[in-house]
Structures are given as C-alpha cells and as structure tokens.
Scaffold this motif. Structure first.
Motif, PDB file in Angstrom:
ATOM      1  N   THR A   1       0.641  -0.988  -0.101  1.00 52.86           N
ATOM      2  CA  THR A   1       0.052  -0.134   0.143  1.00 52.86           C
ATOM      3  C   THR A   1       0.997   1.377  -0.202  1.00 52.86           C
ATOM      4  O   THR A   1       0.705   2.464  -1.073  1.00 52.86           O
ATOM      5  CB  THR A   1      -1.252  -0.118   1.235  1.00 52.86           C
ATOM      6  OG1 THR A   1      -0.238  -0.314   2.594  1.00 52.86           O
ATOM      7  CG2 THR A   1      -2.368  -1.066   0.994  1.00 52.86           C
TER       8      THR A   1
ATOM      9  N   GLU B   1      -6.507   3.895  -6.038  1.00 53.44           N
ATOM     10  CA  GLU B   1      -7.783   3.050  -3.964  1.00 53.44           C
ATOM     11  C   GLU B   1      -8.820   3.504  -4.234  1.00 53.44           C
ATOM     12  O   GLU B   1      -9.780   3.824  -4.206  1.00 53.44           O
ATOM     13  CB  GLU B   1      -6.783   3.729  -2.707  1.00 53.44           C
ATOM     14  CG  GLU B   1      -7.323   3.210  -2.200  1.00 53.44           C
ATOM     15  CD  GLU B   1      -6.853   3.679  -0.627  1.00 53.44           C
ATOM     16  OE1 GLU B   1      -6.886   3.529   0.607  1.00 53.44           O
ATOM     17  OE2 GLU B   1      -5.532   3.988  -0.812  1.00 53.44           O
TER      18      GLU B   1
ATOM     19  N   LYS C   1     -11.137   2.388  -7.249  1.00 53.66           N
ATOM     20  CA  LYS C   1     -11.611   1.341  -7.662  1.00 53.66           C
ATOM     21  C   LYS C   1     -10.720   0.368  -8.792  1.00 53.66           C
ATOM     22  O   LYS C   1     -12.101  -0.244  -8.946  1.00 53.66           O
ATOM     23  CB  LYS C   1     -12.699   0.354  -6.402  1.00 53.66           C
ATOM     24  CG  LYS C   1     -13.033   1.151  -5.690  1.00 53.66           C
ATOM     25  CD  LYS C   1     -14.196   0.640  -4.478  1.00 53.66           C
ATOM     26  CE  LYS C   1     -14.345   0.995  -2.998  1.00 53.66           C
ATOM     27  NZ  LYS C   1     -15.318   0.708  -2.267  1.00 53.66           N
TER      28      LYS C   1
ATOM     29  N   PRO D   1      -5.694  -1.876  -8.107  1.00 54.64           N
ATOM     30  CA  PRO D   1      -5.761  -2.474  -7.171  1.00 54.64           C
ATOM     31  C   PRO D   1      -6.384  -3.165  -6.246  1.00 54.64           C
ATOM     32  O   PRO D   1      -6.880  -4.177  -7.238  1.00 54.64           O
ATOM     33  CB  PRO D   1      -6.651  -1.181  -5.771  1.00 54.64           C
ATOM     34  CG  PRO D   1      -7.465  -0.837  -7.397  1.00 54.64           C
ATOM     35  CD  PRO D   1      -6.391  -1.078  -8.512  1.00 54.64           C
TER      36      PRO D   1
ATOM     37  N   MET E   1      -8.485  -2.423   0.157  1.00 58.47           N
ATOM     38  CA  MET E   1      -6.981  -2.985   0.105  1.00 58.47           C
ATOM     39  C   MET E   1      -5.909  -3.312   0.309  1.00 58.47           C
ATOM     40  O   MET E   1      -5.782  -2.823   1.427  1.00 58.47           O
ATOM     41  CB  MET E   1      -6.696  -1.314  -0.401  1.00 58.47           C
ATOM     42  CG  MET E   1      -5.536  -1.570  -1.709  1.00 58.47           C
ATOM     43  SD  MET E   1      -5.592   0.382  -2.441  1.00 58.47           S
ATOM     44  CE  MET E   1      -4.356   1.079  -1.211  1.00 58.47           C
TER      45      MET E   1
END
Length: 496
Positions: free
Chosen positions: A99, A126, A129, A151, A159
C-alpha cells in the motif's frame, strides 16, 4: 509579324500557362485530399489497435487482481505473476506493490529497487477502485514504458496491494511501424510531450495533421499525410501543359484558317465589286454613245424597209431589226449596271408591282407551254421604298430565266409573302436547273449557260436588290428545278 506573335502569345501561351496552373492546383488538392483520407483511415486503425492492446492488458490486470482478493501465499503469488508474464508478450514486467508503493514481488529478475512514482497515482487507484494508466512522463522512473496500476482488495473490500504492469513504448512503436511505415505518426500526452514517434519520413514544417485520442489514456495520435511528390506533380503538370498547348495550337490554327478564309472571301467580294464598278464605269461612258448610232441605224433600216419590199429583203430587215433590239437590250442592262441610282425612289406595294408584269409573264408562258401560278400569302400590304421599274425588271428577268429553262413545258410558281421587316418574292420552276459548277459563279458578269445569253441578267438583278438593301438567294438542282428568293426591307412609312 509582331501582331501575329502577340496574338499567338495571347491566344496560346498565356492561356496554356493559366489553365495548366489551375489544373495543377486542382490536381494537387485532389491528391492531398486522397492522402488525408488514407491518413484518416490509417489513424483509426492505429487508434483501435492501441485501444485494444491497452484495454486487453487492463482487463488482464483486473482479472489477476480478482484472483488475489483472498489470502494467497507469497510463493503462489509469484507463480501466478510469472505465468501471466509469460503468456503476455506485450508486458515487459509485472510487480506486486504494498500500500506504500514498495516492491514486494516482480517478474523482472535483478530489479528489487524501489520504483519512484507519485503517491497520488496510488491514491487515485484506491479511490476509483479501478486501474490507473500513466506513461513514464507522469512519475515513473523508466521513460520508455507505459504503466498500469490496479488495486487489489480482500474479501471484505479492504485494499491490500497494488498490481503494476509495464508495457514497453518501443512495443507500441513497432506495431505502428509495422502497419504503416510510410506515414509519420506522433503520439503526444496530455502535457503536450511527445511520447514516441513512428514512421520513416519526417514531416514538413506547418504540415496539416489528422488527430484522434485514445480511450483509456489521454494520448493524442497525430498522423501526417504522405506529402505530394514534386516529381509526380511535375510530370502531371508537364502532361497537362502539353495537352492544353497542343489543343490551343489546333484551335489557333483553326482560327487562323477561318480568318484567312473570311479574308479571302472578303477579297473575292471586293474583287467582284471592283469588277462591277469597272463594268459600270465602262457602261456609263459607252452606253449612250452606242445608243446614238444605234438609233440612226434603226431609223435608216425602217426607211429601207419601205423602199425594198420584196420578201427576201424584208426577211433580212427583220433579222437586222431583231439584232438591233438585242443590242439595245444589252445596252439597257449596261445602263442599269452603270448608274442604277439615277431613278427616283417611291413607296410601292410589292403585290401591285408583281401584278403589273403578270400579263407579260402569262404571254411568255403561253409561248413556252408553261403553267403559271401566283400565290399572294401576304395578309396586309407591304410597302417597299424603291423604283418600281427596277423591281419589275428583276421579277421579269427571273421569270424569263425560269421560262427559258422549261423548253418542253412545266410549271412556274410566283409566291408573295412578308413579315414585319422583310417583303419576300419567290420564283420557282421545275426546269433544267443550274449545274453545280456554275452555282458559285452565278452572279459573276458574263457567266451564262444560254447560247445567246449575255451573262448580265442575274448580275443586274443582284445589283438592283443590293441597292435596296435586300438579298437574293438561289437554290437549284439539275433536272428538278430552281428556286429564287428575293427579300426587300419593308418601309415603315405609308404611301399617300
């Protein structure tokens, strides 16, 4: 000579260059438009090809992210990435990022260093999406690759990782080069930076382009149409100029021929006019001198006729008298040629002038066993400003010629009609006709087909009709007959 050169330049050379210039521009625009259409079709092909390639890669990344949405061990993830990498020749490398953007796994051995890119890209992926596609100018370290960030979410929608695939820019360039190497194509990103160019021919400055945008990424494709070849245009221009030059030369020669023929015709007309003037001058100076002794001879012959009354002598006197009348007729025709305007002109009705000579024509026709028909098709009276005796002499001469051409009988038709401007008299017969070789010379002096003709009758007729601004036209065919049409202008004045 200078006048002919100027005429040639004005009629041939200058128009040839002007017309060739317009044809050249028209052909240039036509070829350029065709090249633009070809470039537009090629542009759509490349656009669809790149959209398909990027879209297919994005779909594969989304499928791979879905396969990783449940707990999978790191070795299993490595195998999945490797298998996917081997199946996709367009992908140069696959990365699994955490991340924070650190590299956890990759399919490119020896590259374990951290990839530098903007954190905003991960944030965008993120939040949306879905995959984010960027080129190397937007933060990636390798300026020759297209990067796709996708992602990865777990089963609860949180996530967990990022997948990144890289597509070499050279791979995209090679595809375009392979499909259309003859066109110059430029790919520009949203910052107006050139991502790559394809094609072997560099464009000219200020060249017109055909543009289109890709769907998945803000790239603009600029296709430069193939420039028009100067050699090809030069050949076309030369061919057009030669064709027009030859055509204009043919037209110029035709014009010269028409002008020469017209000039020759005018010269012949002038010669005929001069000939008639010469005859007129001769007639004016000699006709009266001939008539004076002729009158004396005629008087003495009449005295001798009374003195010598024998049958044989009277026969001789008759022949002499006939020949004297013939000489007198010839002298009269010479007088008409010499001074036809000496008489006073008045307004006369065309039908009345013809009616006054009809008894003479009927009498002559009876001798030749010829039927005579008169058709007066004029609804109203037509007045002609002329000398009555002149017009009567013309119609009488024409009728006499027609009667003499019908030795074995026939039909003589005299028709009178008029419109608002011209009065018309037509004398038509079905006699022997006039030979074709004589038609061109029919109005020349001393040209006749009669054994005892003077060849002055039709010359006198034409001279009289021309004097009154009229026309005389003859149509004839051997053994079928002759039609003579005379037209005289109608006067707007009215007789008292």
């Amino acid at each position: 000579m200078l006048k002919k050169v100027i005429l040639y330049l004005s009629f041939v050379m200058v128009p040839a260059f002007i017309i060739s210039f317009f044809i050249y521009n028209e052909r240039l625009e036509h070829i350029a438009e065709r090249h633009r259409r070809i470039a537009s079709v090629t542009l759509n092909i490349h656009r669809n090809q790149l959209n398909y390639l990027i879209g297919e890669t994005e779909a594969r990344m989304s499928t791979l992210a879905t396969a990783l949405n449940h707990p999978v061990s790191k070795p299993q993830i490595g195998r999945i990435l490797t298998e996917t990498y081997k199946k996709e020749p367009r992908i140069s490398a696959l990365y699994l990022l955490n991340t924070k953007g650190d590299v956890m796994l990759n399919t490119k051995p020896g590259q374990e260093k951290k990839i530098l890119f903007s954190k905003d890209i991960l944030k965008e992926a993120e939040n949306s999406k879905k995959s984010v596609i960027i080129d190397s100018t937007e933060g990636a370290t390798d300026r020759n690759e297209l990067n796709i960030f996708t992602p990865v979410f777990d089963e609860k929608g949180r996530m967990t990782n990022f997948l990144m695939a890289t597509i070499p820019i050279d791979y995209l360039k090679n595809i375009i080069d392979m499909l259309s190497p003859e066109l110059f194509i430029k790919v520009i990103n949203q910052k107006d930076q050139i991502v790559f160019t394809a094609g072997s021919v560099p464009p000219e400055k200020n060249s017109e382009t055909v543009d289109a945008y890709l769907d998945q990424i803000s790239w603009k494709l600029e296709v430069y149409p193939t420039p028009v070849q100067s050699k090809q245009m030069a050949r076309g221009l030369l061919f057009s100029f030669l064709s027009i030059f030859i055509l204009l030369n043919i037209l110029f020669l035709l014009l010269q021929y028409i002008l020469l023929k017209r000039r020759t015709k005018q010269e012949l007309a002038q010669n005929e006019t001069q000939k008639l003037e010469l005859i007129g001058t001769l007639a004016a100076s000699t006709a009266h001198e001939i008539r004076n002794p002729l009158t004396g001879i005629s008087g003495f012959i009449q005295l001798l006729q009374k003195k010598y009354t024998s049958k044989e002598d009277q026969m001789y006197f008759s022949v002499i008298d006939q020949e004297i009348r013939r000489i007198n007729q010839i002298v009269s025709e010479f007088l008409v040629l010499g001074k036809p305007t000496a008489e006073e002109w008045q307004l006369n009705m065309m039908n009345e002038m013809v009616d006054e000579i009809m008894p003479i024509i009927y009498s002559e026709a009876h001798l030749y066993n010829v039927e005579v028909e008169v058709h007066n098709q004029a609804k109203n009276s037509a007045y002609v400003f002329c000398n009555k005796d002149h017009i009567k002499q013309v119609v009488l001469n024409l009728a006499k010629n027609s009667l003499e051409s019908m030795k074995n009988g026939g039909k003589l038709t005299i028709k009178i009609e008029h419109d608002q401007q011209m009065a018309e008299v037509v004398v038509k017969d079905n006699g022997e006709g006039i030979p074709k070789e004589m038609m061109e010379k029919i109005f020349q002096p001393f040209i006749t087909s009669k054994e005892k003709g003077t060849g002055l009758g039709l010359v006198v007729c034409k001279r009289i009709i021309s004097m009154y601004k009229g026309t005389i036209h003859i149509e004839s065919e051997q053994r079928k007959g002759t039609t003579v049409t005379i037209k005289l202008p109608i006067s707007n004045e009215k007789a008292d």
